[in-house]
Design a protein around this motif. Structure first.
Motif, PDB file in Angstrom:
ATOM      1  N   UNK A 170       5.450   8.464 -15.692  1.00  0.00           N
ATOM      2  CA  UNK A 170       5.519   9.413 -14.773  1.00  0.00           C
ATOM      3  C   UNK A 170       4.379   9.251 -13.661  1.00  0.00           C
ATOM      4  N   UNK A 171       3.136   8.889 -14.386  1.00  0.00           N
ATOM      5  CA  UNK A 171       2.244   8.607 -13.371  1.00  0.00           C
ATOM      6  C   UNK A 171       2.440   7.636 -12.302  1.00  0.00           C
ATOM      7  N   UNK A 172       2.900   6.488 -12.865  1.00  0.00           N
ATOM      8  CA  UNK A 172       3.419   5.411 -12.093  1.00  0.00           C
ATOM      9  C   UNK A 172       4.444   5.582 -11.079  1.00  0.00           C
ATOM     10  N   UNK A 173       5.405   6.299 -11.413  1.00  0.00           N
ATOM     11  CA  UNK A 173       6.463   6.906 -10.510  1.00  0.00           C
ATOM     12  C   UNK A 173       5.607   7.703  -9.405  1.00  0.00           C
ATOM     13  N   UNK A 174       4.806   8.443  -9.814  1.00  0.00           N
ATOM     14  CA  UNK A 174       4.183   9.314  -8.922  1.00  0.00           C
ATOM     15  C   UNK A 174       3.338   8.551  -7.884  1.00  0.00           C
ATOM     16  N   UNK A 175       2.575   7.681  -8.397  1.00  0.00           N
ATOM     17  CA  UNK A 175       1.820   6.380  -7.515  1.00  0.00           C
ATOM     18  C   UNK A 175       2.873   5.629  -6.523  1.00  0.00           C
ATOM     19  N   UNK A 176       3.970   5.390  -7.085  1.00  0.00           N
ATOM     20  CA  UNK A 176       4.818   4.673  -6.188  1.00  0.00           C
ATOM     21  C   UNK A 176       5.385   5.435  -5.187  1.00  0.00           C
ATOM     22  N   UNK A 177       5.594   6.842  -5.458  1.00  0.00           N
ATOM     23  CA  UNK A 177       6.206   7.556  -4.649  1.00  0.00           C
ATOM     24  C   UNK A 177       5.310   7.842  -3.293  1.00  0.00           C
ATOM     25  N   UNK A 178       3.981   7.922  -3.750  1.00  0.00           N
ATOM     26  CA  UNK A 178       2.917   8.086  -2.761  1.00  0.00           C
ATOM     27  C   UNK A 178       2.240   6.761  -2.412  1.00  0.00           C
ATOM     28  N   UNK A 179       2.806   5.677  -2.476  1.00  0.00           N
ATOM     29  CA  UNK A 179       1.999   4.585  -2.005  1.00  0.00           C
ATOM     30  C   UNK A 179       1.750   4.171  -0.775  1.00  0.00           C
ATOM     31  N   UNK A 180       2.556   4.669   0.185  1.00  0.00           N
ATOM     32  CA  UNK A 180       2.067   4.749   1.662  1.00  0.00           C
ATOM     33  C   UNK A 180       0.850   5.286   1.959  1.00  0.00           C
ATOM     34  N   UNK A 181       0.610   6.492   1.462  1.00  0.00           N
ATOM     35  CA  UNK A 181      -0.629   7.266   1.322  1.00  0.00           C
ATOM     36  C   UNK A 181      -1.511   6.557   0.835  1.00  0.00           C
ATOM     37  N   UNK A 182      -1.566   6.039  -0.206  1.00  0.00           N
ATOM     38  CA  UNK A 182      -2.653   5.380  -1.071  1.00  0.00           C
ATOM     39  C   UNK A 182      -3.305   4.290  -0.123  1.00  0.00           C
ATOM     40  N   UNK A 183      -2.310   3.485   0.306  1.00  0.00           N
ATOM     41  CA  UNK A 183      -2.648   2.338   1.344  1.00  0.00           C
ATOM     42  C   UNK A 183      -3.285   2.672   2.634  1.00  0.00           C
ATOM     43  N   UNK A 184      -2.862   3.715   3.279  1.00  0.00           N
ATOM     44  CA  UNK A 184      -3.244   4.283   4.687  1.00  0.00           C
ATOM     45  C   UNK A 184      -4.826   4.800   4.471  1.00  0.00           C
ATOM     46  N   UNK A 185      -4.833   5.728   3.456  1.00  0.00           N
ATOM     47  CA  UNK A 185      -6.358   6.113   3.381  1.00  0.00           C
ATOM     48  C   UNK A 185      -7.186   4.962   2.837  1.00  0.00           C
ATOM     49  N   UNK A 186      -6.626   4.280   2.076  1.00  0.00           N
ATOM     50  CA  UNK A 186      -7.489   2.881   1.314  1.00  0.00           C
ATOM     51  C   UNK A 186      -8.175   2.241   2.887  1.00  0.00           C
ATOM     52  N   UNK A 187      -7.313   1.832   3.486  1.00  0.00           N
ATOM     53  CA  UNK A 187      -7.384   1.323   4.641  1.00  0.00           C
ATOM     54  C   UNK A 187      -8.584   1.805   5.672  1.00  0.00           C
ATOM     55  N   UNK A 188      -8.382   3.198   5.676  1.00  0.00           N
ATOM     56  CA  UNK A 188      -8.967   3.882   6.809  1.00  0.00           C
ATOM     57  C   UNK A 188     -10.306   4.709   6.122  1.00  0.00           C
ATOM     58  N   UNK A 189     -10.607   4.666   4.814  1.00  0.00           N
ATOM     59  CA  UNK A 189     -11.467   5.062   4.193  1.00  0.00           C
ATOM     60  C   UNK A 189     -13.108   5.371   4.661  1.00  0.00           C
ATOM     61  N   UNK A 190     -13.350   4.424   5.316  1.00  0.00           N
ATOM     62  CA  UNK A 190     -14.815   4.252   5.858  1.00  0.00           C
ATOM     63  C   UNK A 190     -14.475   4.521   7.461  1.00  0.00           C
ATOM     64  N   UNK A 191     -13.421   4.600   7.925  1.00  0.00           N
ATOM     65  CA  UNK A 191     -13.246   4.977   9.287  1.00  0.00           C
ATOM     66  C   UNK A 191     -12.695   6.194   9.720  1.00  0.00           C
TER      67      UNK A 191
END
Lengths: 177, 118
Positions: A49-70
């Motif tokens: 279930x957690x994996x599904x949750x992460x896959x559903x929010x993948x875009x957010x994870x990537x976006x924030x990771x990219x701009x974390x220090x920006x």
């Protein structure tokens, strides 16, 4: 119109899955309620279930990771750190849970020697996870209330069929990490 | 294909954490007997447990009166405890958020009032 309906559907899926995960988490933290066998299988299913949750929010994870220090809001940054800690805690809970398994793994023909340290880490991580889940829910409280209200209002207004365009603010969708 | 790749990334991240956990198990600290470990670990080992804070969840094995192999409605207390902890955190954070938002709005309004028209 189609875009609004799509966003609405996505919000419904997110809300339903998140509610199910929350319910499963509460049940899994009470092995006395479920019994050890259900506790263990629920824990394994929780991982999926957690994996599904992460896959559903993948875009957010990537976006924030990219701009974390920006250029990113402090709320998103805090959220990201919190979610990372939650992922670590959940992984530890599942991994140590498998190491001390008494029902699930033996059923699959695997018997691991009992190691007390795994039980200790399992409990520590679960205590930490309860607190982290509390903060996770708190940071998404507005989205939870907003989405639930919107969904309930829509379902009471249109009991039979949806003929009018359904509008959901993009903010509500974006707030769902 | 995309989903498979993302799933593998998540699994890899989980594997790194699990690997770190197993590496921790091999350290001297994890091998120490219970008495020499710091307080929290001894509490978790069941030697001493303060009442109140810690959720009842996952408390099994060698606990007095805790047969968790069979389901029982008494476990609802654990659910209630954890739910209460989560509710308290949510209430606290939401309240703090509202207070800070209100203060911020007030200071912005004051600044607008005191600023001389240009």
């Amino acid at each position: 119109m189609a875009r609004g309906a799509g966003a609405q559907q996505r919000t419904t899926i997110n809300l339903a899955l998140d509610s199910a995960i929350f319910g499963a988490f509460l049940a899994a933290t009470a092995p006395r309620l479920t019994g050890i066998a259900i506790h263990e299988w629920l824990g394994i299913a929780f991982g999926v279930a957690i994996m599904t949750h992460l896959l559903l929010h993948w875009q957010w994870i990537i976006e924030v990771a990219r701009r974390f220090f920006g250029k990113v809001t402090w709320t998103a940054r805090v959220n990201y750190v919190l979610n990372t800690l939650l992922f670590i805690a959940m992984t530890i809970i599942i991994a140590t849970g498998l190491m001390i398994s008494e029902a699930a793994l033996p059923l699959l023909g695997m018997q691991l020697p009992h190691d007390h340290i795994w039980s200790q880490v399992h409990r520590l991580a679960s205590d930490a996870a309860v607190l982290l889940i509390g903060f996770h829910v708190a940071l998404h409280w507005r989205w939870i209330v907003h989405s639930t209200r919107r969904l309930l209002r829509i379902s009471t207004r249109r009991p039979a069929s949806i003929t009018e365009p359904v509008t959901v603010t993009s903010r509500a969708v974006r707030e769902v990490p | 294909m995309k989903i498979i790749g993302r799933t593998l990334i998540i699994l890899a991240a989980a594997l790194v954490i699990a690997g770190a956990l197993f590496a921790f198990r091999q350290t001297e600290y994890a091998r120490m007997p219970g008495e020499t470990r710091p307080g929290r670990m001894r509490i978790e080992a069941g030697e001493a447990r303060p009442g109140g804070f810690a959720p009842g969840g996952f408390e099994h094995r060698n606990r007095a009166g805790g047969d968790e192999h069979q389901a029982s409605l008494a476990g609802l207390v654990e659910v209630g405890k954890n739910l209460a902890i989560i509710a308290a955190i949510v209430a606290l954070v939401v309240m703090l958020e509202r207070v800070t938002r209100g203060l911020r709005q007030r200071t912005v309004a004051r600044q607008v009032e005191t600023e001389p028209p240009s």
